[in-house]
Design an enzyme around this catalytic site. Structure first.
Site, PDB file in Angstrom:
ATOM      1  N   GLU A 166      -5.818 -12.442  -1.736  1.00 39.14           N
ATOM      2  CA  GLU A 166      -5.777 -11.747  -3.031  1.00 39.14           C
ATOM      3  C   GLU A 166      -5.229 -12.601  -4.168  1.00 39.14           C
ATOM      4  OE1 GLU A 166      -3.768  -7.983  -2.637  1.00 39.14           O
ATOM      5  OE2 GLU A 166      -5.317  -7.172  -1.333  1.00 39.14           O
ATOM      6  N   GLU A 367      -8.500  -6.232   5.050  1.00 37.02           N
ATOM      7  CA  GLU A 367      -7.465  -5.196   4.909  1.00 37.02           C
ATOM      8  C   GLU A 367      -8.142  -3.923   4.450  1.00 37.02           C
ATOM      9  OE1 GLU A 367      -4.065  -5.965   2.340  1.00 37.02           O
ATOM     10  OE2 GLU A 367      -3.976  -8.043   3.016  1.00 37.02           O
TER      11      GLU A 367
HETATM   12  C1  BG6 Z   1      -2.359  -5.573  -0.194  1.00 35.31           C
HETATM   13  C2  BG6 Z   1      -1.568  -6.836   0.096  1.00 35.31           C
HETATM   14  O1  BG6 Z   1      -2.862  -5.664  -1.467  1.00 35.31           O
HETATM   15  O2  BG6 Z   1      -1.658  -4.374  -0.189  1.00 35.31           O
HETATM   16  C3  BG6 Z   1      -0.422  -6.605   1.074  1.00 35.31           C
HETATM   17  O3  BG6 Z   1      -2.376  -7.892   0.566  1.00 35.31           O
HETATM   18  C4  BG6 Z   1       0.312  -5.327   0.723  1.00 35.31           C
HETATM   19  O4  BG6 Z   1       0.407  -7.728   1.064  1.00 35.31           O
HETATM   20  C5  BG6 Z   1      -0.658  -4.149   0.790  1.00 35.31           C
HETATM   21  O5  BG6 Z   1       1.425  -5.121   1.544  1.00 35.31           O
HETATM   22  C6  BG6 Z   1      -0.014  -2.782   0.539  1.00 35.31           C
HETATM   23  O6  BG6 Z   1       0.670  -2.740  -0.657  1.00 35.31           O
HETATM   24  P1  BG6 Z   1       1.677  -1.560  -1.073  1.00 35.31           P
HETATM   25  O7  BG6 Z   1       2.089  -1.925  -2.444  1.00 35.31           O
HETATM   26  O8  BG6 Z   1       0.929  -0.274  -1.046  1.00 35.31           O
HETATM   27  O9  BG6 Z   1       2.795  -1.540  -0.102  1.00 35.31           O
END
Ligand code: BG6
Length: 465
Positions: A166, A367
């Site tokens: 990202e 992800e």
């Molecule tokens: C993604 C990232 O965008 O979101 C991760 O690659 C991150 O590193 C994940 O932990 C969740 O983010 P959040 O802010 O909802 O905890």
């Protein structure tokens, strides 16, 4: 009904070094380690990265749990601040080398394929203080030296490599919207940083091609793709969505896969006086060093409408939002806790976009997932989180993904964020995403209902809906 996935499909989950390991025995601080040291109040409940999910100490037990939930692949990242002693010369830290060797060997011993990423928001703070971090092309070259060490040390056992996770979040968080340290607001710098991150990725790809000796080795980048949907058929809304797609998605997708920036984006940035500085040689490096595999992080779509105020209004600082406003679509389905819209069909749209516009390159969902606050409320009497909402979320997304695969999109896997609840930057442990719950006070880890369910899906390579 059963949905069958292609043979060899990667059923996995993703985390990162800084979010799971803890700072144990780590020589240097990254920007987040430093931010927590100087401003702990910026982090949810003032929880920092010091312990995270204790993976540095408990990687063996943690990998065993990952195996129990059926994962055949896991992504994590190598921390630049752990592996390297001296950033200028990329000399190695032996404890860091041993740790990553052990993790990789342990994953392989459990038949879990390691997907290894090199940069997950964790720039060494020293390089920010000395050179302005990603604002500097010298830092780009230091990153390539670090990457080279990784390829040489671990390339015999790691075949799936990624340069960044990202990169757009670094641009947005650090240079535009102030959610990453040091919260600069500077549109021109943001554009240059986006270019330098791309250059770092392309140069690392070039280095990989030069030093890799693993016949299965391939390299890619992981991008957060947020398809931008216009609020209506009104041409002004369509134009806004077109710009949002250029800015959020194509700015890394196009140079990474096609070797070139979209001409339309370059023209807009040039007219606005914020185009990045790039030499002919740098553009040639980008052109010649495209990726082999794409990782896509997808959480939510992006809905946009024409901006309320004209883009040529007087403003001091260039901001991409001059060309669009965010649109809160009435009736949208939400994960209210996280504030993100739930729209699984976007995953199908991504699959078709990659197929039709990006040469049907091999890609995977790197992800996807659902962050839920206060998940302990869903624990049953035996302490197992009954996260049926997560199972449904995954099912819906896999169904759309499967449709894209059926139509020929070359998707090779699905990774949930995340195997074990982990520390998440300034949100710390607010939102839980894992197949495995983590009690952050005791570090006791317990498989959730979704983890048991996922094992069935992975083992059978089939989704029952
Ligand atoms: C993604 C990232 O965008 O979101 C991760 O690659 C991150 O590193 C994940 O932990 C969740 O983010 P959040 O802010 O909802 O905890």
């Amino acid at each position: 009904m059963n949905l069958q996935f292609p043979n060899g499909f990667s059923w996995g989950a993703a985390t990162s070094g800084p979010q799971s390991e803890g700072r144990f025995n780590k020589k240097h601080a990254n920007v987040f380690d430093h931010w927590f040291e100087v401003e702990p109040e910026s982090f949810h409940n003032q929880v920092g990265p010091d312990v995270a999910s204790n993976f540095y100490n408990s990687y063996k037990e943690d990998i065993k749990l990952m195996k129990e939930v059926g994962l055949n692949s896991v992504r994590t990242s190598i921390q630049w601040t752990r592996l390297i002693n001296d950033f200028e010369t990329a000399t190695l830290n032996q404890d860091g080398v041993d740790f990553y060797n052990n993790v990789i060997d342990e994953l392989l011993a459990n038949d879990i394929k390691p997907f290894i990423n090199l940069h997950h928001f964790d720039l060494p703070v020293e390089l920010y203080d000395k050179y302005g971090g990603w604002e500097s092309k010298h830092v780009v070259d230091l990153f390539v030296k670090f990457a080279e060490q990784c390829f040489k040390l671990f390339g015999d056992r790691v075949s799936e490599w990624f340069t960044h996770n990202e990169p757009m979040v670094v641009v947005d968080g650090q240079y535009l919207y102030q959610f990453h340290y040091p919260k600069v607001v500077d549109g021109k710098k943001a554009v240059q940083v986006a270019f330098n991150l791309q250059l770092a990725s392309s140069k690392a790809v070039a280095k990989f091609k030069e030093v890799n000796t693993n016949p299965d080795g391939r390299i890619g980048i992981i991008l957060n793709l947020t398809p931008s949907y216009p609020a209506s058929d009104d041409p002004a809304d369509q134009k806004a969505a077109n710009f949002a797609n250029l800015w959020f998605n194509q700015i890394f997708l196009d140079p990474s896969i096609l070797g070139e920036y979209p001409a339309e984006l370059v023209e807009i940035l040039e007219n606005d006086g914020v185009l990045f500085e790039a030499t002919k040689e740098e553009l040639a490096i980008i052109k010649e060093n495209t990726i082999d595999i794409l990782g896509v992080n997808f959480y939510h779509p992006h809905r946009v409408k024409q901006p309320d105020v004209s883009p040529d209004s007087l403003r001091f600082n260039w901001m991409p939002v001059k060309y669009f406003d965010n649109y809160d679509m009435p009736g949208r389905r939400m994960n209210i806790d996280r504030g993100w819209e739930i729209y699984p069909k976007a995953l199908y749209d991504i699959a078709i976009n990659v197929k039709e516009n990006y040469g049907n390159i091999a890609w995977f969902v790197a992800e996807n997932g659902m962050g839920v606050s206060n998940e302990e409320l869903f624990q049953d009497e035996t302490g197992v989180v009954q996260d049926d909402y997560r199972i449904n979320f995954i099912k819906e997304h896999l169904t759309e993904l499967h449709k894209g695969i059926e139509e020929g999109s070359n998707c090779i896997g699905y990774h949930l964020w995340t195997p074990i609840d982990c520390w998440s930057w300034s949100n710390a442990y607010k939102n839980r995403y894992g197949f495995i719950a983590n009690n952050i006070h005791t570090q006791v880890k317990t498989i959730k209902k979704s983890g048991h369910w996922f094992k069935g899906v992975a083992d059978n390579n089939t989704l029952e809906i």
